[in-house]
Motif scaffolding. Structure first.
Motif, PDB file in Angstrom:
ATOM      1  N   LYS A  80       0.820  -1.207   0.000  1.00  0.00           N
ATOM      2  CA  LYS A  80       0.000   0.000   0.000  1.00  0.00           C
ATOM      3  C   LYS A  80       0.860   1.268   0.000  1.00  0.00           C
ATOM      4  O   LYS A  80       0.601   2.200  -0.770  1.00  0.00           O
ATOM      5  N   SER A  81       1.890   1.310   0.837  1.00  0.00           N
ATOM      6  CA  SER A  81       2.717   2.525   0.889  1.00  0.00           C
ATOM      7  C   SER A  81       3.541   2.697  -0.390  1.00  0.00           C
ATOM      8  O   SER A  81       3.737   3.817  -0.858  1.00  0.00           O
ATOM      9  N   LEU A  82       4.000   1.594  -0.980  1.00  0.00           N
ATOM     10  CA  LEU A  82       4.754   1.690  -2.229  1.00  0.00           C
ATOM     11  C   LEU A  82       3.846   2.173  -3.358  1.00  0.00           C
ATOM     12  O   LEU A  82       4.247   3.032  -4.154  1.00  0.00           O
ATOM     13  N   TYR A  83       2.631   1.667  -3.402  1.00  0.00           N
ATOM     14  CA  TYR A  83       1.675   2.110  -4.426  1.00  0.00           C
ATOM     15  C   TYR A  83       1.442   3.618  -4.297  1.00  0.00           C
ATOM     16  O   TYR A  83       1.473   4.349  -5.290  1.00  0.00           O
ATOM     17  N   GLY A  84       1.231   4.077  -3.085  1.00  0.00           N
ATOM     18  CA  GLY A  84       1.042   5.508  -2.855  1.00  0.00           C
ATOM     19  C   GLY A  84       2.233   6.325  -3.322  1.00  0.00           C
ATOM     20  O   GLY A  84       2.074   7.413  -3.894  1.00  0.00           O
ATOM     21  N   GLY A  85       3.434   5.808  -3.110  1.00  0.00           N
ATOM     22  CA  GLY A  85       4.641   6.494  -3.568  1.00  0.00           C
ATOM     23  C   GLY A  85       4.722   6.579  -5.081  1.00  0.00           C
ATOM     24  O   GLY A  85       5.084   7.621  -5.641  1.00  0.00           O
ATOM     25  N   TYR A  86       4.394   5.497  -5.756  1.00  0.00           N
ATOM     26  CA  TYR A  86       4.385   5.504  -7.226  1.00  0.00           C
ATOM     27  C   TYR A  86       3.409   6.561  -7.742  1.00  0.00           C
ATOM     28  O   TYR A  86       3.739   7.362  -8.613  1.00  0.00           O
ATOM     29  N   VAL A  87       2.182   6.553  -7.213  1.00  0.00           N
ATOM     30  CA  VAL A  87       1.156   7.487  -7.681  1.00  0.00           C
ATOM     31  C   VAL A  87       1.562   8.928  -7.376  1.00  0.00           C
ATOM     32  O   VAL A  87       1.443   9.820  -8.227  1.00  0.00           O
ATOM     33  N   ARG A  88       2.080   9.165  -6.186  1.00  0.00           N
ATOM     34  CA  ARG A  88       2.527  10.513  -5.809  1.00  0.00           C
ATOM     35  C   ARG A  88       3.656  11.001  -6.719  1.00  0.00           C
ATOM     36  O   ARG A  88       3.631  12.125  -7.211  1.00  0.00           O
ATOM     37  N   ASN A  89       4.634  10.152  -6.975  1.00  0.00           N
ATOM     38  CA  ASN A  89       5.742  10.525  -7.870  1.00  0.00           C
ATOM     39  C   ASN A  89       5.230  10.842  -9.269  1.00  0.00           C
ATOM     40  O   ASN A  89       5.693  11.789  -9.908  1.00  0.00           O
ATOM     41  N   GLN A  90       4.270  10.068  -9.716  1.00  0.00           N
ATOM     42  CA  GLN A  90       3.720  10.305 -11.050  1.00  0.00           C
ATOM     43  C   GLN A  90       2.989  11.649 -11.108  1.00  0.00           C
ATOM     44  O   GLN A  90       3.186  12.446 -12.025  1.00  0.00           O
ATOM     45  N   LYS A  91       2.161  11.906 -10.121  1.00  0.00           N
ATOM     46  CA  LYS A  91       1.402  13.159 -10.100  1.00  0.00           C
ATOM     47  C   LYS A  91       2.305  14.380  -9.938  1.00  0.00           C
ATOM     48  O   LYS A  91       1.999  15.462 -10.443  1.00  0.00           O
ATOM     49  N   ASN A  92       3.432  14.208  -9.252  1.00  0.00           N
ATOM     50  CA  ASN A  92       4.380  15.314  -9.035  1.00  0.00           C
ATOM     51  C   ASN A  92       5.377  15.480 -10.172  1.00  0.00           C
ATOM     52  O   ASN A  92       6.301  16.285 -10.075  1.00  0.00           O
ATOM     53  N   GLY A  93       5.247  14.681 -11.240  1.00  0.00           N
ATOM     54  CA  GLY A  93       6.148  14.799 -12.383  1.00  0.00           C
ATOM     55  C   GLY A  93       7.491  14.116 -12.183  1.00  0.00           C
ATOM     56  O   GLY A  93       8.443  14.377 -12.915  1.00  0.00           O
ATOM     57  N   GLY A  94       7.557  13.219 -11.198  1.00  0.00           N
ATOM     58  CA  GLY A  94       8.811  12.507 -10.934  1.00  0.00           C
ATOM     59  C   GLY A  94       9.208  11.534 -12.026  1.00  0.00           C
ATOM     60  O   GLY A  94      10.364  11.157 -12.141  1.00  0.00           O
ATOM     61  N   TYR A  95       8.248  11.127 -12.822  1.00  0.00           N
ATOM     62  CA  TYR A  95       8.526  10.219 -13.933  1.00  0.00           C
ATOM     63  C   TYR A  95       8.539  11.047 -15.201  1.00  0.00           C
ATOM     64  O   TYR A  95       7.500  11.431 -15.743  1.00  0.00           O
TER      65      TYR A  95
END
Length: 152
Positions: A80-95
């Motif tokens: 759950k925490s890793l999924y949240g990190g992926y989504v947050r990074n994506q929304k913040n332009g980290g990818y």
């Protein structure tokens, strides 16, 4: 009579050993395929145009009790925490597409585990460059990735 029994036992043993080798090879192939699918999907996620659906697809490779361990970058993450990190990074332009590909240098496949030496191919100043060599351990349960431990 003894020779006949010995021959029968020899051929029975030989016949039984072939399927075991095939099963072992199939098991190793499936573990290798799972690792390759993980990295392929990660590269897809790392692109600027990736979607939450791309993230969902990588999480289909994981068990429900999956954990990601990276001592250098924060320790242990639940699914759950890793999924949240992926989504947050994506929304913040980290990818942003700076990771162009992954190259697996070496794999050691064991019983329900694979150790990988790999590098990311990175885009730097418009050119492709090999990243640092990194080591990762994948553990499996019931045909899915149950734990990833990063050793870098």
């Amino acid at each position: 009579m003894k020779k006949r029994i010995a021959l029968i036992l020899f051929f029975a043993f030989f016949a039984l050993s072939i399927p075991a080798q095939e099963v072992t090879k199939a098991h190793k192939d499936s573990l290798s395929t799972m690792v390759e699918a993980y990295y392929k999907q990660n590269v897809k996620i790392f692109q600027a145009n990736s979607t939450v659906k791309d993230i969902d697809e990588i999480f289909e490779l994981f068990t429900d009790d999956f954990t990601y361990i990276h001592p250098k970058y924060g320790g242990t993450y639940t699914r759950k925490s890793l999924y949240g990190g992926y989504v947050r990074n994506q929304k913040n332009g980290g990818y942003d597409g700076s990771v162009a590909d992954v190259k697996i240098i070496n794999k050691i496949i064991g019983l329900n585990a694979v150790v990988v030496e790999r590098i990311y191919i990175e885009k730097v100043d418009g050119k492709l460059k090999d990243g640092e060599r990194r080591m990762t351990l994948f553990e499996f349960k019931n045909g899915k990735i149950s734990r990833i431990f990063e050793y870098w």
